[in-house]
Scaffold this motif. Structure first.
Motif, PDB file in Angstrom:
ATOM      1  N   UNK B  31       0.837  -1.199   0.000  1.00 35.00           N
ATOM      2  CA  UNK B  31       0.000   0.000   0.000  1.00 35.00           C
ATOM      3  C   UNK B  31       0.875   1.253   0.000  1.00 35.00           C
ATOM      4  N   UNK B  32       0.872   1.995  -1.104  1.00 34.85           N
ATOM      5  CA  UNK B  32       1.762   3.163  -1.204  1.00 34.85           C
ATOM      6  C   UNK B  32       1.506   4.198  -0.110  1.00 34.85           C
ATOM      7  N   UNK B  33       0.256   4.292   0.334  1.00 37.30           N
ATOM      8  CA  UNK B  33      -0.054   5.287   1.354  1.00 37.30           C
ATOM      9  C   UNK B  33       0.631   4.917   2.671  1.00 37.30           C
ATOM     10  N   UNK B  34       0.560   3.640   2.997  1.00 35.36           N
ATOM     11  CA  UNK B  34       1.166   3.205   4.248  1.00 35.36           C
ATOM     12  C   UNK B  34       2.691   3.340   4.200  1.00 35.36           C
ATOM     13  N   UNK B  35       3.270   2.991   3.060  1.00 34.34           N
ATOM     14  CA  UNK B  35       4.726   3.095   2.925  1.00 34.34           C
ATOM     15  C   UNK B  35       5.158   4.559   2.975  1.00 34.34           C
ATOM     16  N   UNK B  36       4.403   5.421   2.297  1.00 34.28           N
ATOM     17  CA  UNK B  36       4.737   6.849   2.280  1.00 34.28           C
ATOM     18  C   UNK B  36       4.664   7.426   3.694  1.00 34.28           C
ATOM     19  N   UNK B  37       3.644   7.024   4.423  1.00 34.99           N
ATOM     20  CA  UNK B  37       3.479   7.485   5.800  1.00 34.99           C
ATOM     21  C   UNK B  37       4.700   7.088   6.638  1.00 34.99           C
ATOM     22  N   UNK B  38       5.145   5.864   6.426  1.00 34.87           N
ATOM     23  CA  UNK B  38       6.297   5.356   7.153  1.00 34.87           C
ATOM     24  C   UNK B  38       7.574   6.171   6.821  1.00 34.87           C
ATOM     25  N   UNK B  39       7.787   6.429   5.546  1.00 35.19           N
ATOM     26  CA  UNK B  39       8.965   7.202   5.146  1.00 35.19           C
ATOM     27  C   UNK B  39       8.909   8.623   5.702  1.00 35.19           C
ATOM     28  N   UNK B  40       7.722   9.184   5.697  1.00 34.76           N
ATOM     29  CA  UNK B  40       7.541  10.531   6.247  1.00 34.76           C
ATOM     30  C   UNK B  40       7.919  10.530   7.730  1.00 34.76           C
ATOM     31  N   UNK B  41       7.460   9.529   8.445  1.00 35.22           N
ATOM     32  CA  UNK B  41       7.730   9.427   9.874  1.00 35.22           C
ATOM     33  C   UNK B  41       9.232   9.290  10.140  1.00 35.22           C
ATOM     34  N   UNK B  42       9.911   8.592   9.241  1.00 32.26           N
ATOM     35  CA  UNK B  42      11.361   8.398   9.396  1.00 32.26           C
ATOM     36  C   UNK B  42      12.164   9.639   9.020  1.00 32.26           C
ATOM     37  N   UNK B  43      11.505  10.633   8.443  1.00 33.37           N
ATOM     38  CA  UNK B  43      12.201  11.875   8.128  1.00 33.37           C
ATOM     39  C   UNK B  43      12.615  12.039   6.677  1.00 33.37           C
ATOM     40  N   UNK B  44      11.947  11.327   5.765  1.00 33.15           N
ATOM     41  CA  UNK B  44      12.247  11.520   4.340  1.00 33.15           C
ATOM     42  C   UNK B  44      12.026  12.990   3.978  1.00 33.15           C
ATOM     43  N   UNK B  45      12.882  13.540   3.128  1.00 34.54           N
ATOM     44  CA  UNK B  45      12.759  14.954   2.750  1.00 34.54           C
ATOM     45  C   UNK B  45      11.761  15.155   1.624  1.00 34.54           C
ATOM     46  N   UNK B  46      11.538  14.117   0.853  1.00 32.70           N
ATOM     47  CA  UNK B  46      10.560  14.112  -0.233  1.00 32.70           C
ATOM     48  C   UNK B  46      10.270  12.648  -0.505  1.00 32.70           C
ATOM     49  N   UNK B  47       9.237  12.391  -1.273  1.00 27.39           N
ATOM     50  CA  UNK B  47       8.985  11.020  -1.728  1.00 27.39           C
ATOM     51  C   UNK B  47       8.734  11.068  -3.231  1.00 27.39           C
ATOM     52  N   UNK B  48       9.349  10.123  -3.949  1.00 27.05           N
ATOM     53  CA  UNK B  48       9.125  10.032  -5.386  1.00 27.05           C
ATOM     54  C   UNK B  48       8.390   8.733  -5.712  1.00 27.05           C
ATOM     55  N   UNK B  49       7.324   8.870  -6.489  1.00 28.28           N
ATOM     56  CA  UNK B  49       6.603   7.703  -6.976  1.00 28.28           C
ATOM     57  C   UNK B  49       6.903   7.540  -8.452  1.00 28.28           C
ATOM     58  N   UNK B  50       7.304   6.350  -8.818  1.00 24.06           N
ATOM     59  CA  UNK B  50       7.518   6.066 -10.220  1.00 24.06           C
ATOM     60  C   UNK B  50       6.425   5.107 -10.665  1.00 24.06           C
ATOM     61  N   UNK B  51       5.530   5.590 -11.511  1.00 25.02           N
ATOM     62  CA  UNK B  51       4.419   4.755 -11.978  1.00 25.02           C
ATOM     63  C   UNK B  51       4.913   3.879 -13.120  1.00 25.02           C
ATOM     64  N   UNK B  52       4.941   2.574 -12.894  1.00 26.63           N
ATOM     65  CA  UNK B  52       5.418   1.669 -13.950  1.00 26.63           C
ATOM     66  C   UNK B  52       4.262   0.855 -14.543  1.00 26.63           C
ATOM     67  N   UNK B  53       3.045   1.329 -14.288  1.00 27.83           N
ATOM     68  CA  UNK B  53       1.860   0.662 -14.834  1.00 27.83           C
ATOM     69  C   UNK B  53       1.967   0.606 -16.361  1.00 27.83           C
ATOM     70  N   UNK B  54       1.889  -0.595 -16.896  1.00 28.56           N
ATOM     71  CA  UNK B  54       2.083  -0.758 -18.340  1.00 28.56           C
ATOM     72  C   UNK B  54       0.849  -0.328 -19.126  1.00 28.56           C
ATOM     73  N   UNK B  55      -0.319  -0.739 -18.642  1.00 30.20           N
ATOM     74  CA  UNK B  55      -1.538  -0.473 -19.402  1.00 30.20           C
ATOM     75  C   UNK B  55      -2.043   0.944 -19.137  1.00 30.20           C
TER      76      UNK B  55
END
Lengths: 213, 256
Positions: B31-55
């Motif tokens: 779940x990207x939301x849960x992972x992002x929340x975790x990174x934010x809590x750890x002090x990430x300065x930004x988060x990058x999402x790379x969408x690799x959806x083919x279709x």
């Protein structure tokens, strides 16, 4: 007591983030409204004025949305928080786009960071100034609960130079020292993005919602 | 002083995080939301999402991901993958992204970068550059731009391309060494430094991080303004806090 907070919408930038962050810290009964409606702005208890993009486009958008008067009235009458371009356009003139006239509520200019090389590594001073930098706070209610020299998220290529230095409420070093926050009476305006500055930013927004200037 | 940024990157396929994220405390590692929340809590300065959806049918899933993350994580968010026209940029920004990363579309249509930065401002336009060394041993170092995950050469010089993108209004460069991507032997610091010295916009180093010293070297040897990594954070080999602590001990300014 429940209050209404208006985020002024004139089509410039990430208003959704600003509104989301304010909703996050607002009381359940508070109303957060994103609008360009002058009557709503006039009726609001507090006004947030964000903005991103080029100075000329921002000024054109303010004109197209007929917001010039509404902004002046809000600045003169109620707690008002300017963010990024919402700080810059309060001054007289920007160097951006070969010179752009701004709202002129405060005497002073908006200038670009100089083209120079950083002393530490000899690489060019990167513009936009992008990332987390420290703010040297001057005493103000909106810094309450935020440690001195805390970091906020910045992204901008131009910065304000107000003529009246008593307006300065925060300063930041990048190449040289620049004004990163301004305050006067019921107005507070910042160059950084509190809505993107994690806990410190949310604290500043909370302080704004409780501020009684 | 401006801090050097640490940016975790998440690959998202059909709205799910892929390439495995292993955190004990996370219930649903996909779940990207849960992972992002975790990174934010750890002090990430930004988060990058790379969408690799083919279709292309499933492109909207990333929009929902960004909307959800943006309503509870209050740090800058960048979205890359499939950004091909002005409408894609608008959609992502409206969803709550702060920046979009344009990669292949910039190579095939550089004017798109100009158009997007004029429309939305340079601050939200990141140009992603995939570069590979093309000089033979003993020759002066030279890198070229590759597309399709490093498979297709374009014949364009990486330094000239970076300068051109900066002129066209890019606000930042996300520089990936295709030689190092996935190798875990460290960034191509010669490449990073060559680009960082050639442009006056911030440069994010990417590709090859295997340990925390690599992050340090990206700054001290590469001259990067920010360092991006995926797997060392996903597999919980290191937390972002540990990474920042390590950089601070090496004398690098970070947000602690």
């Amino acid at each position: 007591m429940a209050q209404s907070i208006v985020v002024i919408d004139y089509g410039m930038g990430n208003l959704r983030s600003v509104a989301k962050a304010i909703e996050h810290v607002a009381a359940a009964a508070d109303e957060v409204l994103v609008t360009d409606d002058a009557e709503r702005i006039a009726a609001a208890d507090r006004v947030v004025f964000p903005g991103q993009g080029a100075a000329r486009d921002c000024m054109a958008a303010i004109g197209e949305h007929h917001l010039n008067q509404a902004i002046r009235q809000a600045v003169a009458s109620k707690p008002f928080l300017g963010i990024c371009m919402g700080l810059q356009v309060l001054l007289q003139r920007s160097e951006e786009n070969e010179g752009t006239d701004l709202l002129g509520l405060f005497a002073g200019q908006v200038v670009r960071f100089p083209h120079e090389h950083r002393a530490e590594d000899g690489l060019p001073l990167k513009v936009p100034h992008m990332g987390w930098n420290q703010v040297r706070q001057h005493e103000h209610a909106l810094w309450s609960g935020i440690a001195q020299d805390s970091r906020f998220y910045f992204v901008h290529s131009y910065h304000v130079v107000p003529q009246d230095t008593s307006l300065i409420s925060g300063e930041t070093d990048y190449g040289h020292r620049f004004v990163s926050a301004m305050a006067r009476d019921n107005l507070f305006a910042v160059q950084f993005h509190p809505e993107k500055s994690a806990a410190n930013g949310l604290q500043l927004l909370t302080n704004f919602l409780h501020w009684k200037p | 002083m401006l801090a050097k940024r640490i940016i975790p990157c998440l690959d998202v396929d059909n709205g799910r995080v892929v390439k495995g994220v292993q955190f004990v405390e996370i219930r649903d590692a996909g779940d990207p939301v849960e992972v992002a929340r975790r990174y934010d809590k750890e002090g990430a300065d930004e988060i990058t999402f790379l969408d690799i959806t083919a279709s292309s049918d499933n492109r909207d899933t990333i929009v929902h991901v960004v909307e959800q993350v943006a309503s509870e994580v209050f740090i800058p968010l960048t979205v890359g993958g499939g950004i091909r026209e002005v409408d894609d940029v608008r959609r992502m920004l409206n969803a709550g992204a702060d920046k979009v990363a344009i990669n292949t579309a910039a190579v095939f249509n550089p004017e798109f970068v100009r158009e997007a930065s004029e429309r939305f401002g340079s601050q939200c336009i990141v140009v992603a550059i995939d570069a590979k060394q093309v000089s033979a041993e003993g020759e002066p170092l030279r890198w070229e731009i590759f597309t399709h995950g490093g498979r297709k050469p374009t014949g364009m010089d990486a330094i000239e391309w970076a300068q051109k993108m900066a002129d066209y209004g890019a606000g930042e460069i996300l520089l990936t060494s295709m030689d190092r991507d996935g190798t875990k032997i460290g960034f191509d610091n010669a490449l990073t430094h060559a680009i960082a010295a050639a442009v006056s916009i911030p440069v994010i180093a990417s590709g090859g991080v295997g340990n925390l010293d690599h992050l340090v070297e990206g700054v001290t040897k590469g001259g990067a303004d920010a360092v991006l990594a995926a797997s060392i954070f996903h597999f919980a080999e290191y937390s972002i806090q540990e990474a920042k602590q390590h950089m601070a001990e090496a004398g690098i300014e970070v947000r602690l």
